[in-house]
Motif scaffolding. Structure first.
Motif, PDB file in Angstrom:
ATOM      1  N   UNK A  14      -9.660  15.940   2.033  1.00 27.88           N
ATOM      2  CA  UNK A  14      -9.642  15.550   3.444  1.00 27.88           C
ATOM      3  C   UNK A  14      -8.490  14.578   3.720  1.00 27.88           C
ATOM      4  N   UNK A  15      -7.755  14.879   4.775  1.00 28.24           N
ATOM      5  CA  UNK A  15      -6.665  14.031   5.238  1.00 28.24           C
ATOM      6  C   UNK A  15      -7.026  13.588   6.649  1.00 28.24           C
ATOM      7  N   UNK A  22     -10.154  17.096  -4.168  1.00 29.88           N
ATOM      8  CA  UNK A  22     -11.220  16.120  -4.007  1.00 29.88           C
ATOM      9  C   UNK A  22     -10.804  14.786  -3.436  1.00 29.88           C
ATOM     10  N   UNK A  23      -9.544  14.602  -3.114  1.00 26.06           N
ATOM     11  CA  UNK A  23      -9.044  13.326  -2.596  1.00 26.06           C
ATOM     12  C   UNK A  23      -9.320  13.228  -1.098  1.00 26.06           C
ATOM     13  N   UNK A  24      -9.654  12.016  -0.638  1.00 24.81           N
ATOM     14  CA  UNK A  24      -9.772  11.717   0.786  1.00 24.81           C
ATOM     15  C   UNK A  24      -8.746  10.645   1.122  1.00 24.81           C
ATOM     16  N   UNK A  25      -7.951  10.921   2.146  1.00 22.17           N
ATOM     17  CA  UNK A  25      -6.966   9.961   2.632  1.00 22.17           C
ATOM     18  C   UNK A  25      -7.380   9.602   4.050  1.00 22.17           C
ATOM     19  N   UNK A  26      -7.574   8.327   4.310  1.00 21.49           N
ATOM     20  CA  UNK A  26      -8.069   7.871   5.605  1.00 21.49           C
ATOM     21  C   UNK A  26      -7.049   7.989   6.718  1.00 21.49           C
ATOM     22  N   UNK A  77      -6.346   9.726  -6.321  1.00 18.07           N
ATOM     23  CA  UNK A  77      -7.527   8.949  -5.922  1.00 18.07           C
ATOM     24  C   UNK A  77      -7.509   8.752  -4.413  1.00 18.07           C
ATOM     25  N   UNK A  78      -8.681   8.464  -3.857  1.00 16.84           N
ATOM     26  CA  UNK A  78      -8.798   8.236  -2.421  1.00 16.84           C
ATOM     27  C   UNK A  78      -7.891   7.087  -1.978  1.00 16.84           C
ATOM     28  N   UNK A  79      -7.392   7.199  -0.741  1.00 17.74           N
ATOM     29  CA  UNK A  79      -6.547   6.177  -0.133  1.00 17.74           C
ATOM     30  C   UNK A  79      -7.262   5.714   1.137  1.00 17.74           C
ATOM     31  N   UNK A  80      -7.580   4.412   1.244  1.00 19.54           N
ATOM     32  CA  UNK A  80      -8.302   3.943   2.438  1.00 19.54           C
ATOM     33  C   UNK A  80      -7.443   3.986   3.705  1.00 19.54           C
ATOM     34  N   UNK A  81      -8.100   4.075   4.840  1.00 18.70           N
ATOM     35  CA  UNK A  81      -7.429   4.131   6.140  1.00 18.70           C
ATOM     36  C   UNK A  81      -6.457   2.962   6.290  1.00 18.70           C
ATOM     37  N   UNK A  82      -5.350   3.223   6.965  1.00 17.44           N
ATOM     38  CA  UNK A  82      -4.377   2.181   7.279  1.00 17.44           C
ATOM     39  C   UNK A  82      -3.537   1.717   6.114  1.00 17.44           C
ATOM     40  N   UNK A 108       3.726   7.477  -8.718  1.00 16.38           N
ATOM     41  CA  UNK A 108       3.129   8.474  -9.590  1.00 16.38           C
ATOM     42  C   UNK A 108       2.537   7.743 -10.784  1.00 16.38           C
ATOM     43  N   UNK A 109       1.236   7.488 -10.795  1.00 15.89           N
ATOM     44  CA  UNK A 109       0.266   7.883  -9.767  1.00 15.89           C
ATOM     45  C   UNK A 109       0.391   7.012  -8.524  1.00 15.89           C
ATOM     46  N   UNK A 110      -0.048   7.554  -7.407  1.00 22.43           N
ATOM     47  CA  UNK A 110       0.029   6.879  -6.114  1.00 22.43           C
ATOM     48  C   UNK A 110      -0.911   5.673  -6.108  1.00 22.43           C
ATOM     49  N   UNK A 111      -0.379   4.546  -5.650  1.00 26.70           N
ATOM     50  CA  UNK A 111      -1.164   3.307  -5.548  1.00 26.70           C
ATOM     51  C   UNK A 111      -0.947   2.681  -4.172  1.00 26.70           C
TER      52      UNK A 111
END
Length: 182
Positions: free
Chosen positions: A128-129, A144-148, A161-166, A172-175
């Protein structure tokens, strides 16, 4: 396109007409936007393709983009050339997103299938994006990743991994590197 096309007289005539049309479209595109495109992108309307795929109003997607499975896209989202949208496990992309060239977003992988010599099937998870997200060129998003909402993902990032909104995130890996500056 080669002018040495072999075929029936009608096939040669059609081929020559296609080449004339392609050259005219190239000239128009170059004159208007200073760009050259893959062949299919001269003939396919990006907004009509998005509409045919059931994407939201005003969304566009280049002909060179690969779309697999169940992909839902909101309104006014721009999907650039040479992208991969894998909805085989379910993919949702919000509204007002910019998905740059070469971005790949997955909802399945075949790692277990390969390691077990086919004894296990592909693994699928929805991806989900959120809305109002920007993805830099050549970003890869794993299943399976969710990006807010309201995220900026930097070029060449591998999102596992999931990225919180805002959030502003890259690497690599994305942080997450901090909040998005308005």
């Amino acid at each position: 396109m080669s002018t040495d096309f072999q075929g029936s007289p009608r096939e040669v005539e059609l081929y020559q007409e296609l080449v004339r049309l392609w050259k005219a479209l190239q000239q128009e595109t170059d004159g208007r936007w200073k760009r050259t495109l893959p062949l299919g992108d001269y003939f396919v309307d990006r907004w009509e393709k998005a509409q045919r795929l059931g994407f939201g109003e005003g969304a566009s997607i280049y002909d060179s983009a690969l779309v697999i499975g169940e992909v839902k896209v909101g309104q006014q989202t721009w999907i650039g050339p040479h992208t991969v949208l894998d909805g085989s496990g379910g993919l949702e992309i919000g509204s007002w997103c910019s998905i740059s060239a070469g971005v790949q977003i997955y909802s399945h992988d075949t790692m277990a299938w390969a390691l077990t010599a086919g004894e296990t099937g592909p693994e699928r998870e929805p991806t989900r994006i959120g809305s109002r997200c920007y993805f830099g060129p050549n970003t890869v998003v794993s299943k399976g990743v969710t990006i807010g909402d309201g995220c900026v993902i930097g070029a060449n990032s591998l999102v596992m991994e999931d990225i919180p909104a805002g959030s502003k995130a890259f690497g690599t890996p994305c942080r997450v590197q901090g909040p998005v500056d308005p």
